[in-house]
Write a protein that holds these residues in place. Sequence first.
Motif, short mmCIF file in Angstrom:
data_model
loop_
_atom_site.label_atom_id
_atom_site.label_comp_id
_atom_site.label_asym_id
_atom_site.label_seq_id
_atom_site.Cartn_x
_atom_site.Cartn_y
_atom_site.Cartn_z
N LEU A 77 30.81 44.73 74.92
CA LEU A 77 29.95 45.38 73.94
C LEU A 77 30.79 45.78 72.72
O LEU A 77 31.81 46.45 72.86
N HIS A 79 31.17 48.05 70.49
CA HIS A 79 31.03 49.38 69.90
C HIS A 79 32.40 49.85 69.44
O HIS A 79 33.35 49.88 70.21
N ALA A 83 35.64 49.32 71.58
CA ALA A 83 35.69 47.87 71.55
C ALA A 83 37.14 47.39 71.48
O ALA A 83 38.01 48.06 70.93
N ASN A 261 32.01 54.13 78.06
CA ASN A 261 31.32 53.17 77.22
C ASN A 261 29.81 53.33 77.31
O ASN A 261 29.10 53.22 76.30
N THR A 265 27.38 54.10 74.09
CA THR A 265 26.38 53.10 73.70
C THR A 265 24.95 53.48 74.10
O THR A 265 24.05 52.64 74.06
N GLN A 290 25.99 55.95 63.83
CA GLN A 290 26.01 56.22 65.26
C GLN A 290 26.24 57.70 65.55
O GLN A 290 25.71 58.26 66.51
#
Length: 393
Positions: A77, A79, A83, A261, A265, A290
Motif C-alpha cells: 500500500l 501510504h 510506504a 499500517n 490507512t 490525510q
Amino acid sequence: MKNKLRRMLKTTENEPTASPSTNEAQKTTAEQTAWLDRGADILTFEDEWIVRLDHRYALEEKHGHRSYAEVFESLQLPHPPLALDVPLNQVIFFDTETTGLKGTGTTIFLLGFARFEKGQLLMRQYFLPHPHYEAALYHHFLHDIGEDVRFITYNGKSFDWPQIKTRHVFVRERVPRLPKVGHLDLLHVCRRMFKGLYDSFRLTAMEERIGFERTDDLPGFLAPMHYFQYVEHQNPAIMEGVLEHHLHDCLTLVSLYDECNRLVTHRQEAPSRVRENIGIWLADLGIHEQSAEHFGQADELTAEGWLRQGRLYKKLQQHEKANTCFEKSNTYEGFIELAKWAEHIAKQPSVAYDYTERAKRLLENRQLLASRRERLFAELNHRSLRLQRKCRE
C-alpha cells in the motif's frame, strides 16, 4: 563422517571462500555436527565459519492475530509514512543480539531478518559461534541482503545498524561492502501513534496490540550470558532460548508493521487518541489531506489535538474551521492564533486585544521555563500595546 560433513558445509555461490584447514575441521567437527543435526547450515569464509538457521512460514500462518498474508498486503500500500520504495524482497524486518549495549567492545553474535520471498515468509538467523569469526558473519549477511535494502526495526536506526557499521570497520579489509540502506524504525512510529496510551514502548508492550503473548521467554538481558557460556562449551542447546527470543522479535516486527499500517490507512477502527496522534504526525510530515481525515475521524481531541488541527486548517486557508479549533483548545497558543487572525485578517483590533488578554491569563497557569515565560509575556504585552493604539486610531 568427514565426507558427509564436507558435502553439508555450504558456501555462497560465486563468492571467494576457503574451507577450514584439516586441523581446524577436526577441531570443530563435533560443534558443527551438533548444529547440522538441528537443521542449521554451516557457512564458511576463508578460515572462518558461522551458523545460519532458516524458518519458512506459509502466508496463511499467523503471529498474534495477524496473518502474514495481511502484512504482505500492507507492504504494497503506497501510504507515505509507512510506504517503502523497493521491491518486497528488499524489505527486511531486522534485529540483532549483542554482548552489550554500547562501546567498540560490543559484539553482535546473532543477527537476522524476516522477509517475503517465493510466496512465503523467510525467517533467517546468523549466529557467530566464535567472536573472532566476524568476517564470515558479515560476509554472508551482507551478501544475502543485497545492495539496496530497507530495514524495518525497533530502535534499530539508533542501535542495530550503527552497531553493524561499527563492527564492520574491523573487517572491512576482508568484507569491504556495505549496502545502500533505508530505514523505517517502528519504535518512533509507535511513539507517534500511541502517545498517551502506554507507559512503556518496549517491544513486548507493543505485542499486546497484535495479540501475541510470549511464554517462557528468555529475557533479552540474559542473552549475553548464554552466549559466553556457548563460547566456552560449544553446545547449541545453550542458545535455544536466545534464538527463540530473537525469532519472536523479528516476527513481532512483521505483525506490528501491519497493525500500524492498518491504522494509518483507515482499514482498522482506532480510538480517538490514536486518530489524533496520527493526524499530528501526518501534519508534521506535510501530508495535510490525510491529516485532516484522521482528525475528522476522532470523536474528541485533547487540547493539543484541537490546537494542531486548528493550525492545519489555518495552513489550508480554512480560517472559520481553524478558529473553532483554536477556541476549543482553550490554550494560550490558540488565543494567540485567534489574536493574529482578528488583527491581520478580520481587521478587528479590539477583538484581537481581547484574545491577547485571554492568552495572558492562560499563560499564567502554564508550567514553563522562566526564560520562555518571560519572553512570551514580553511578546504579548507588546502586542497588547500595539492593539490599544490601533483601537484609538
